[in-house]
Design a protein around this motif. Structure first.
Motif, PDB file in Angstrom:
ATOM      1  N   ALA A 264       0.850  -1.194   0.000  1.00  0.00           N
ATOM      2  CA  ALA A 264       0.000   0.000   0.000  1.00  0.00           C
ATOM      3  C   ALA A 264       0.891   1.250   0.000  1.00  0.00           C
ATOM      4  CB  ALA A 264      -0.906  -0.003   1.228  1.00  0.00           C
ATOM      5  N   LYS A 265       0.672   2.105  -0.984  1.00  0.00           N
ATOM      6  CA  LYS A 265       1.425   3.357  -1.082  1.00  0.00           C
ATOM      7  C   LYS A 265       0.459   4.516  -0.923  1.00  0.00           C
ATOM      8  CE  LYS A 265       4.856   5.766  -3.918  1.00  0.00           C
ATOM      9  NZ  LYS A 265       5.647   5.712  -5.169  1.00  0.00           N
ATOM     10  N   VAL A 266       0.584   5.241   0.193  1.00  0.00           N
ATOM     11  CA  VAL A 266      -0.259   6.415   0.443  1.00  0.00           C
ATOM     12  C   VAL A 266       0.366   7.590  -0.306  1.00  0.00           C
ATOM     13  CG1 VAL A 266      -1.288   7.895   2.185  1.00  0.00           C
ATOM     14  CG2 VAL A 266      -0.861   5.494   2.707  1.00  0.00           C
ATOM     15  N   LEU A 267      -0.314   8.016  -1.359  1.00  0.00           N
ATOM     16  CA  LEU A 267       0.260   9.054  -2.215  1.00  0.00           C
ATOM     17  C   LEU A 267       0.000  10.454  -1.662  1.00  0.00           C
ATOM     18  CD1 LEU A 267      -0.673   7.519  -5.690  1.00  0.00           C
ATOM     19  CD2 LEU A 267       1.521   7.420  -4.493  1.00  0.00           C
ATOM     20  N   LYS A 268      -1.289  10.821  -1.569  1.00  0.00           N
ATOM     21  CA  LYS A 268      -1.596  12.198  -1.134  1.00  0.00           C
ATOM     22  C   LYS A 268      -3.055  12.295  -0.736  1.00  0.00           C
ATOM     23  CE  LYS A 268      -2.598  13.594  -5.911  1.00  0.00           C
ATOM     24  NZ  LYS A 268      -2.294  14.548  -6.996  1.00  0.00           N
ATOM     25  N   ASP A 282      -3.087  19.089  10.797  1.00  0.00           N
ATOM     26  CA  ASP A 282      -1.835  18.332  10.773  1.00  0.00           C
ATOM     27  C   ASP A 282      -2.170  16.858  10.483  1.00  0.00           C
ATOM     28  OD1 ASP A 282      -0.435  20.687  11.663  1.00  0.00           O
ATOM     29  OD2 ASP A 282      -1.188  20.258  13.681  1.00  0.00           O
ATOM     30  N   PRO A 283      -2.422  16.492   9.226  1.00  0.00           N
ATOM     31  CA  PRO A 283      -2.972  15.151   8.932  1.00  0.00           C
ATOM     32  C   PRO A 283      -1.927  14.043   8.900  1.00  0.00           C
ATOM     33  CG  PRO A 283      -2.779  16.419   6.925  1.00  0.00           C
ATOM     34  CD  PRO A 283      -2.359  17.335   8.019  1.00  0.00           C
ATOM     35  N   TYR A 284      -2.381  12.843   9.246  1.00  0.00           N
ATOM     36  CA  TYR A 284      -1.626  11.608   9.040  1.00  0.00           C
ATOM     37  C   TYR A 284      -2.650  10.495   8.791  1.00  0.00           C
ATOM     38  CZ  TYR A 284      -2.676  10.051  13.835  1.00  0.00           C
ATOM     39  OH  TYR A 284      -3.309   9.665  14.986  1.00  0.00           O
ATOM     40  N   GLU A 309       1.192  15.528   0.765  1.00  0.00           N
ATOM     41  CA  GLU A 309       1.736  14.453  -0.067  1.00  0.00           C
ATOM     42  C   GLU A 309       2.677  13.611   0.789  1.00  0.00           C
ATOM     43  OE1 GLU A 309       3.478  15.683  -3.699  1.00  0.00           O
ATOM     44  OE2 GLU A 309       1.738  16.862  -4.369  1.00  0.00           O
ATOM     45  N   TRP A 310       2.389  12.288   0.842  1.00  0.00           N
ATOM     46  CA  TRP A 310       3.217  11.405   1.660  1.00  0.00           C
ATOM     47  C   TRP A 310       4.156  10.549   0.806  1.00  0.00           C
ATOM     48  CZ3 TRP A 310      -2.052  12.020   3.099  1.00  0.00           C
ATOM     49  CH2 TRP A 310      -2.256  12.588   4.352  1.00  0.00           C
ATOM     50  N   ASN A 311       3.601   9.858  -0.181  1.00  0.00           N
ATOM     51  CA  ASN A 311       4.378   8.920  -1.001  1.00  0.00           C
ATOM     52  C   ASN A 311       5.122   7.904  -0.118  1.00  0.00           C
ATOM     53  OD1 ASN A 311       3.751  10.020  -3.637  1.00  0.00           O
ATOM     54  ND2 ASN A 311       5.047  11.767  -3.076  1.00  0.00           N
ATOM     55  N   GLU A 312       4.404   7.374   0.856  1.00  0.00           N
ATOM     56  CA  GLU A 312       4.994   6.413   1.793  1.00  0.00           C
ATOM     57  C   GLU A 312       4.397   5.019   1.552  1.00  0.00           C
ATOM     58  OE1 GLU A 312       4.753   7.803   5.825  1.00  0.00           O
ATOM     59  OE2 GLU A 312       5.373   9.826   5.294  1.00  0.00           O
ATOM     60  N   GLU A 313       5.259   3.989   1.586  1.00  0.00           N
ATOM     61  CA  GLU A 313       4.841   2.620   1.272  1.00  0.00           C
ATOM     62  C   GLU A 313       4.800   1.753   2.528  1.00  0.00           C
ATOM     63  OE1 GLU A 313       6.636   0.653  -2.046  1.00  0.00           O
ATOM     64  OE2 GLU A 313       7.241   2.556  -2.973  1.00  0.00           O
ATOM     65  N   GLY A 380     -12.977  15.901   1.814  1.00  0.00           N
ATOM     66  CA  GLY A 380     -11.737  15.800   1.070  1.00  0.00           C
ATOM     67  C   GLY A 380     -11.585  14.439   0.429  1.00  0.00           C
ATOM     68  N   GLN A 381     -10.465  14.215  -0.216  1.00  0.00           N
ATOM     69  CA  GLN A 381     -10.186  12.954  -0.909  1.00  0.00           C
ATOM     70  C   GLN A 381      -8.787  12.452  -0.552  1.00  0.00           C
ATOM     71  OE1 GLN A 381     -10.861  14.316  -5.010  1.00  0.00           O
ATOM     72  NE2 GLN A 381     -12.664  12.990  -5.104  1.00  0.00           N
ATOM     73  N   ILE A 382      -8.597  11.149  -0.801  1.00  0.00           N
ATOM     74  CA  ILE A 382      -7.279  10.550  -0.578  1.00  0.00           C
ATOM     75  C   ILE A 382      -6.945   9.668  -1.782  1.00  0.00           C
ATOM     76  CG2 ILE A 382      -8.190   8.530   0.653  1.00  0.00           C
ATOM     77  CD1 ILE A 382      -5.687   8.671   2.448  1.00  0.00           C
ATOM     78  N   VAL A 383      -5.668   9.594  -2.111  1.00  0.00           N
ATOM     79  CA  VAL A 383      -5.199   8.814  -3.259  1.00  0.00           C
ATOM     80  C   VAL A 383      -4.238   7.735  -2.741  1.00  0.00           C
ATOM     81  CG1 VAL A 383      -4.061   8.853  -5.502  1.00  0.00           C
ATOM     82  CG2 VAL A 383      -5.409  10.833  -4.738  1.00  0.00           C
ATOM     83  N   ILE A 384      -4.556   6.471  -3.043  1.00  0.00           N
ATOM     84  CA  ILE A 384      -3.756   5.343  -2.576  1.00  0.00           C
ATOM     85  C   ILE A 384      -3.499   4.395  -3.745  1.00  0.00           C
ATOM     86  CG2 ILE A 384      -3.740   3.305  -1.075  1.00  0.00           C
ATOM     87  CD1 ILE A 384      -5.301   4.785   0.964  1.00  0.00           C
ATOM     88  N   GLU A 385      -2.289   3.888  -3.823  1.00  0.00           N
ATOM     89  CA  GLU A 385      -1.934   2.897  -4.832  1.00  0.00           C
ATOM     90  C   GLU A 385      -1.738   1.542  -4.132  1.00  0.00           C
ATOM     91  OE1 GLU A 385       2.030   1.875  -7.231  1.00  0.00           O
ATOM     92  OE2 GLU A 385       1.151   3.785  -7.864  1.00  0.00           O
TER      93      GLU A 385
END
Length: 536
Positions: A264-268, A282-284, A309-313, A380-385
């Motif tokens: 799972a990659k949290v993009l933004k 201050d989102p996470y 933008e996180w781009n964390e896997e 709001g929205q979230i984008v995940i790969e």
């Protein structure tokens, strides 16, 4: 010959012999000697060694061998259930045999082979005793001693070239010493996935075989030949360590083993709403798979940003891709107090094509209730790969011990790995003030806890925890402590029931350790901990 007959007749051999046989038979049947006394019955302790030696084959195993338990209750149960077991076993055997017979018959130019009668009779088998082995693995091992002197009636009719022949099996005797292993034990009925059966010695099998009314076993030499043939054939197939395996449940689903990895990659995130009074939030993000007891994965906090933008896997172990879902929650970090929830959503794993990355852009909701009007409000929205990588079939077939992620998931630091701790159970733990045990695990300052068991001296948790390590923890120790808590005892709400510090050098070297440990500061307490090391 006429001359000798005349001489014998003259001396009375003809009529006298006949009269003598009739008189002797009459006397034997109707007259009994008066000096016959009932035999004396002595206790076993009063018998001499020679008499005991003659009696040993008839003495039950639970008397001769202290390792065997008496199982009269099981014999009573089988005796009561035997009429129903007889029908069920015969029906199952017939269903198994029919396709095998149908496949083999054409090879021998036989028209048909059918069961005319199939019953195991009215006499059930008996258990002379049973030995049970206790191990630290998820298994139950039993060694019963079975004797069956039955009166089955099995008639098989074979037709060939317009002729019919019937073979009847009667007067069956079977003595067996099998080893029955139920493993792995699983938290789903009937609580075991497979049955493994081996024979610890060659079986004794004796039966009568009739062909067109004549007993074939009376043919000289045939009886012993058939006996030895059956013993050798059965021994070749099932004599220990060879086994007969019967699958009862799908072990992958029953044990809920990992069947793949979810990357799972949290993009933004976009257009998040303000939660702080003085400005932006201050989102996470927290990620978790449904049905998983492991802690949630967390992204870093992006301070004062409504379009972070996180781009964390992250890597998560998947146990059932058909039913599991990935749940993600977005929070607003607070330095003091509870973190505010900004929104959430879920993604069913069954929507993911294997090995193919898929990007999701989802609206954030308050909850997953479709009838809640507050879900219409924009959050709001979230984008995940997401990428689902299932394990290969040959890896799954090797079983839990060999393939449950020998390597750590992607994202593990190079040279490091994943320490998996499975807390199984504890025995004989007792507190001075209360016994409501849970387990604390501490590894390099990181703490995990099991659920609490109320008033239980022999708790079973079966919970799994994971610790990430940047290098093999060969010189580290895992602190395991059993703690009892009580809301009623205000003066002593928390009490230690014992602890142990487990060296991790063995698990790094051997990849897997499953042992029971005696608890320090506990009189008799023990705890079973399973450790696995998955190197990157």
């Amino acid at each position: 010959m006429g001359f000798f007959s005349t001489i014998f007749g003259f001396f009375g051999f003809g009529i006298g012999t006949s009269i003598g046989l009739v008189v002797g038979y009459f006397l034997f049947i109707h007259f009994q000697p008066t000096d016959v006394k009932d035999p004396k019955i002595h206790p076993l302790v009063d018998e001499d060694p020679a008499t005991l030696q003659r009696m040993i084959p008839e003495i039950p195993l639970w008397i001769k061998n202290p390792d065997f338990d008496r199982v009269d209750w099981l014999n009573k149960l089988i005796e009561y259930m035997w009429p129903y077991l007889d029908k069920a076993i015969c029906k199952t055997a017939e269903n198994i045999a029919k396709p095998i017979i149908a496949e083999q018959v054409p090879k021998y130019k036989i028209d048909s082979v059918e069961f005319e009668k199939l019953t195991l009779g009215s006499l059930p088998p008996t258990f002379q005793g049973m030995k049970v082995y206790m191990t630290d693995e998820k298994e139950l091992i039993m060694e019963p001693s079975i004797r069956w002197a039955g009166n089955p009636n099995v008639i098989i009719a074979a037709k060939a070239f317009g002729l019919k022949a019937t073979i009847q099996v009667v007067d069956l005797q079977v003595f067996l010493a099998p080893r029955i292993t139920l493993k792995p034990l699983v938290p789903a009925f009937p609580c075991f996935a497979n049955i493994y059966v081996s024979l610890m010695e060659k079986p004794h099998v004796d039966f009568g075989l009739k062909l067109i009314g004549a007993d074939l076993m009376s043919i000289p030499g045939l009886y012993r030949f058939v006996q030895e043939l059956i013993k050798d054939q059965v021994a070749n197939m099932y004599l220990w360590p060879k086994t007969l395996e019967v699958q009862v449940l799908d072990p992958t689903k029953a044990l809920r083993k990992p069947v793949g990895i979810l990357n799972a990659k949290v993009l933004k995130a976009m257009k998040l709403k303000k939660k702080d009074l003085l400005g932006a939030s201050d989102p996470y993000v927290k990620l978790k798979l449904s049905g998983d007891n492991l802690p949630s994965k967390k992204t870093t906090v992006k301070h004062k940003n409504l379009n972070p933008e996180w781009n964390e896997e992250f890597s998560l172990t998947v146990k059932d891709p058909e039913s599991q879902t990935l749940e993600f929650n977005v929070y607003d970090w607070e330095q003091v107090g509870k973190h505010d929830k900004m929104g959430m959503n879920v993604i069913p794993l069954k929507e993911l094509p294997p090995e193919e990355p898929k990007v999701f852009t989802l609206d954030l909701l308050k909850n997953m209730d479709p009838n809640d009007a507050q879900n219409d409000k924009s959050r709001g929205q979230i984008v995940i790969e997401l990428t689902y990588k299932p394990f290969k079939e040959e890896d799954l077939a090797k079983g839990f011990d060999e393939t449950q992620l020998q390597n750590a998931p992607e994202g593990t630091p190079a040279g490091g790995g994943l320490l998996v701790v499975i807390v199984h159970e504890a025995q004989d733990i007792e507190g001075k003030y209360h016994t409501n045990p849970h387990v604390r695990l501490i590894f390099k300052g990181e703490e995990r806890k099991t659920k609490s068991m109320k008033k239980n001296r022999d708790p079973r948790w079966e919970e799994e925890f994971q610790f990430m390590a940047e290098e093999p923890p060969a010189n580290e120790k895992l602190h395991v402590e059993v703690v009892s808590t009580s809301s009623r005892n205000l003066l002593r709400q928390k009490e230690s029931l014992g602890y142990v510090d487990i060296s991790l050098a063995d698990v790094v070297a051997n990849k897997r350790i499953n042992e029971k440990h005696h608890l320090i500061d506990s009189k008799n307490g023990r705890i079973q901990i399973e450790l696995l090391w998955r190197a990157s």
